[in-house]
Design a protein around this motif. Structure first.
Motif, PDB file in Angstrom:
ATOM      1  N   ILE A  24       0.832  -1.208   0.000  1.00  0.00           N
ATOM      2  CA  ILE A  24       0.000   0.000   0.000  1.00  0.00           C
ATOM      3  C   ILE A  24       0.867   1.259   0.000  1.00  0.00           C
ATOM      4  CG2 ILE A  24      -1.614   1.350   1.402  1.00  0.00           C
ATOM      5  CD1 ILE A  24      -2.934  -1.264   2.225  1.00  0.00           C
TER       6      ILE A  24
ATOM      7  N   THR B 283       2.668   1.704  -3.333  1.00  0.00           N
ATOM      8  CA  THR B 283       1.694   2.154  -4.330  1.00  0.00           C
ATOM      9  C   THR B 283       1.439   3.653  -4.201  1.00  0.00           C
ATOM     10  OG1 THR B 283       0.594  -0.014  -4.354  1.00  0.00           O
ATOM     11  CG2 THR B 283      -0.663   1.860  -5.195  1.00  0.00           C
ATOM     12  N   ALA B 284       1.375   4.132  -2.961  1.00  0.00           N
ATOM     13  CA  ALA B 284       1.166   5.562  -2.733  1.00  0.00           C
ATOM     14  C   ALA B 284       2.363   6.387  -3.189  1.00  0.00           C
ATOM     15  CB  ALA B 284       0.883   5.822  -1.256  1.00  0.00           C
TER      16      ALA B 284
ATOM     17  N   ARG C 279      -3.571   9.124  -1.061  1.00  0.00           N
ATOM     18  CA  ARG C 279      -3.656   7.711  -1.472  1.00  0.00           C
ATOM     19  C   ARG C 279      -3.698   6.789  -0.253  1.00  0.00           C
ATOM     20  NH1 ARG C 279      -0.278   6.204  -6.925  1.00  0.00           N
ATOM     21  NH2 ARG C 279      -1.203   7.769  -8.296  1.00  0.00           N
TER      22      ARG C 279
ATOM     23  N   SER D 203      -6.702   4.347   0.747  1.00  0.00           N
ATOM     24  CA  SER D 203      -6.469   2.929   1.048  1.00  0.00           C
ATOM     25  C   SER D 203      -7.167   2.530   2.342  1.00  0.00           C
ATOM     26  CB  SER D 203      -4.963   2.662   1.163  1.00  0.00           C
ATOM     27  OG  SER D 203      -4.307   2.931  -0.048  1.00  0.00           O
TER      28      SER D 203
ATOM     29  N   TYR E  10      -9.579  -0.559   1.948  1.00  0.00           N
ATOM     30  CA  TYR E  10      -9.065  -1.785   2.587  1.00  0.00           C
ATOM     31  C   TYR E  10     -10.137  -2.550   3.370  1.00  0.00           C
ATOM     32  CZ  TYR E  10      -5.846  -4.796   5.208  1.00  0.00           C
ATOM     33  OH  TYR E  10      -5.208  -5.874   5.759  1.00  0.00           O
TER      34      TYR E  10
ATOM     35  N   ALA F 196      -4.603  -6.130   0.650  1.00  0.00           N
ATOM     36  CA  ALA F 196      -3.667  -5.055   0.283  1.00  0.00           C
ATOM     37  C   ALA F 196      -3.400  -5.032  -1.217  1.00  0.00           C
ATOM     38  CB  ALA F 196      -2.359  -5.227   1.052  1.00  0.00           C
TER      39      ALA F 196
ATOM     40  N   THR G 245      -6.428  -3.600  -2.858  1.00  0.00           N
ATOM     41  CA  THR G 245      -6.497  -2.166  -2.550  1.00  0.00           C
ATOM     42  C   THR G 245      -5.525  -1.370  -3.416  1.00  0.00           C
ATOM     43  OG1 THR G 245      -7.130  -2.631  -0.252  1.00  0.00           O
ATOM     44  CG2 THR G 245      -6.261  -0.441  -0.731  1.00  0.00           C
ATOM     45  N   SER G 246      -4.317  -1.907  -3.603  1.00  0.00           N
ATOM     46  CA  SER G 246      -3.329  -1.225  -4.444  1.00  0.00           C
ATOM     47  C   SER G 246      -3.803  -1.118  -5.885  1.00  0.00           C
ATOM     48  CB  SER G 246      -1.989  -1.958  -4.385  1.00  0.00           C
ATOM     49  OG  SER G 246      -2.075  -3.232  -4.999  1.00  0.00           O
TER      50      SER G 246
ATOM     51  N   VAL H  83      -6.296   1.860  -5.835  1.00  0.00           N
ATOM     52  CA  VAL H  83      -5.663   3.142  -5.525  1.00  0.00           C
ATOM     53  C   VAL H  83      -4.652   3.556  -6.592  1.00  0.00           C
ATOM     54  CG1 VAL H  83      -4.185   4.350  -3.875  1.00  0.00           C
ATOM     55  CG2 VAL H  83      -6.017   2.865  -3.049  1.00  0.00           C
TER      56      VAL H  83
END
Length: 296
Positions: free
Chosen positions: A205, A208-209, A227, A231, A235, A277, A280-281, A284
């Protein structure tokens, strides 16, 4: 033909150069982690202690992951490229070891390496340390890539990422049934499975941010925080959705004393953390609205 041999020579030269850095790792590591000095400088009989083997290779794997971000550009000349590789490799290496020292000082403040790995051969400690080191290496690797050759941006992003990582790791207490210190003392492998999935998940996560286009550090940091907040919204939706869609019913085998009588719940938690996760990535980081919406 000469060009082929020249390229082969350059590759062999860089291979030797990396091996020299790995050799230096023993002494740098021993200097930073003084409690491990006797263990790291003597001949290692790793097969006698699986916990020591995991702990040792966690650092080497992390170093290899970080070095894999560095490259060689022949157009710049071999000496310029070698200098660039040496400087950024050394800086990345130093940031990696410093990050491990800071994070483990916080996470394992009640535990000592010598007691847990050398004396007790605590595999739970080693597994958690292994996945934490790998996670930190991915974090440092992302920071190095996003710095784009700027030392100032590298330091700022590293500090920013380390704060995010440290803060996020504290959330484990609120999302798991396991008590970290108590289950660690009991050498609970379920804790290792659960926490390993969790730490890999938050690393995905955070990276990714951080992986985004940036033109100035202020907007970049603001976008990264947005971001992370997004998340936190997505999430729990994925986590609840997976349990609902598959009608998962897992009995909690953790008794009142904190002892886990079955590893299945730890595997369930770790797998759920990591799967959630990853999804979620996707939401996002992989959905782009171009210039229609400025954020998210």
């Amino acid at each position: 033909m000469n060009e082929i041999f020249d390229r082969l020579f350059i590759r062999i030269f860089f291979t030797i150069f990396i091996c020299v850095l790995l050799w230096g790792y023993r002494y740098i590591h021993a200097y930073i982690y003084r409690d491990e000095k006797k263990q790291i400088l003597k001949s290692l009989f790793l097969t006698n202690n699986p916990a020591s083997t995991l702990h040792f290779f966690s650092r080497l794997i992390g170093i290899a992951l970080i070095f894999s971000t560095l490259g060689f550009d022949e157009t710049s000349g071999i000496f310029v490229s070698l200098f660039h590789f040496f400087i950024w490799g050394t800086i990345s290496f130093a940031l990696y070891l410093t990050s491990i020292y800071i994070v483990e000082s916080i996470l394992f403040y009640n535990f000592e390496f010598v007691d847990e790995v050398i004396k007790r051969k605590n595999l739970t400690y080693a597994i958690i340390s292994f996945f934490q080191c790998v996670s930190i290496s991915f974090l440092v690797r992302t920071v190095v890539e996003q710095s784009e050759g700027s030392l100032i941006i590298l330091i700022m992003l590293w500090l920013f990422a380390l704060v995010l990582f440290g803060f996020s790791s504290k959330l484990y207490t609120y999302v798991s049934v396991y008590t970290f210190n108590r289950n660690m003392l009991q050498k609970s492998l379920s804790l290792a499975y659960s926490y390993s999935g969790f730490i890999l998940g938050i690393t995905i996560i955070i990276t990714t941010a951080l992986e985004q286009e940036h033109y100035d550090i202020t907007s970049y940091g603001f976008e990264a925080i947005l971001r992370i907040l997004l998340s936190l919204i997505i999430y729990p939706l994925f986590k609840a959705g997976i349990n609902y869609v598959y009608n998962i019913r897992v009995e909690n085998q953790v008794d009142n004393s904190g002892h886990d009588t079955d590893y299945s719940y730890g595997v369930y938690e770790g797998g759920l953390f990591l799967t959630t996760a990853l999804l979620t990535s996707l939401i996002v980081g992989k959905i782009s609205f171009s210039s229609i919406y400025p954020f998210f």
